[in-house]
Design a protein around this motif. Structure first.
Motif: not given
Length: 298
Positions: A108-131
């Motif tokens: 995911x790219x999560x918005x920080x502020x002032x036109x900056x997005x942080x790249x975030x890599x989540x563990x697979x176990x955290x997104x099971x069944x999610x969209x």
């Protein structure tokens, strides 16, 4: 016998997951079509210590919008919103926001502020069944992303998530006293269409400091489905322009695939990106589009 029972449990769980995913897919795709839309926003609470603080005006607006299915894959669904404005006999099409849905997505790219997005890599176990819902600006640059589960209960189907975002277009040309919107978005399917229910915090965010909530607002956008024929102008626009926007998405996908923090320029040569891309001529090929988008990437 124990092995058979275990296999039966595994089969049942797998089948239930498949049925749940199909319900999710149907809910997402049901948001496509032609809609009469009402856009409503009202500032509800103010927390400023400044006695001269002026709250945002309550907004009520209406429009006709076509939601075009762009991609329909097992683990990804993409939909482009197209606003129809002007007189019925001479409508003008405005390429609006886009929403992509990705199943069990970990990047995911999560918005920080002032036109900056942080790249975030989540563990697979955290997104099971999610969209993951990924929302993009009119020029297909990033806006906000969040991952949650679709819920189907008591005859309701909805998805809800809280995430940070840039200021909405209705605000960023008018307000400079905050720089982040922390959005709680709920998209719920209804018998008439769907609703986009929002509870938003207007936040001042600075590096090394705690967020300061300046005010809060309520948003309620209601989508009432009407005959597809009423949105023919938007359908025609997409047929004529879909190849160009596919090139734009492809370039942005290449940028996102770098999997690193992203900082974007607001303007290049004193001009916004969408102003370039919305021009009728000059940016129809990848040879023109790719360096243009790259010029906005810092």
């Amino acid at each position: 016998m124990k092995r058979l029972a275990l296999l039966l449990v595994v089969f049942t769980v797998t089948l239930n997951a498949q049925n749940k995913k199909e319900l999710d897919q149907n809910a997402i795709k049901s948001m496509c079509g032609c809609y009469e839309v009402s856009f409503n926003f009202a500032e509800t609470f103010q927390y400023s210590n400044d006695s001269t603080y002026i709250p945002s005006k309550t907004k009520h607006d209406k429009g006709l919008e076509w939601v075009q299915l762009v991609e329909d894959h097992t683990n990804k669904i993409s939909m482009q919103h197209l606003l129809i404005v002007g007189k019925p006999d001479s409508p003008h099409i405005v390429k609006h926001w886009r929403q992509d849905w990705e199943y069990e997505n970990t990047n995911l790219y999560t918005y920080d502020h002032d036109n900056k997005w942080r790249f975030l890599s989540l563990p697979k176990a955290e997104v099971i069944g999610q969209w993951t819902q990924k929302v993009f600006q009119v020029d297909d640059s990033p806006r906000y992303e969040g991952t949650s589960s679709w819920v189907h209960v008591d005859g309701k189907s909805y998805w809800e998530n809280t995430t940070s975002a840039p200021l909405p277009r209705r605000e960023y040309t008018k307000r400079s006293d905050y720089n982040v919107t922390v959005r709680t978005n709920r998209q719920e399917i209804t018998p008439q269409g769907w609703i986009h229910d929002q509870d938003n915090d207007k936040v001042i965010r600075e590096d090394g400091k705690d967020d300061v909530v300046l005010a809060q607002e309520k948003g309620l956008n209601t989508y009432i489905k009407v005959e597809d024929s009423r949105c023919k102008a938007a359908q025609d626009y997409w047929k004529e322009n879909q190849e160009k926007w596919a090139l734009v998405r492809a370039k942005w996908n290449e940028v996102f695939a770098r999997n690193k923090d992203l900082v974007l320029a607001e303007k290049v040569e004193n001009k916004l990106l969408y102003k370039y891309l919305f021009a009728k001529e000059g940016f129809e090929t990848s040879e023109a589009i790719n360096p243009l988008i790259e010029s906005f990437v810092k």
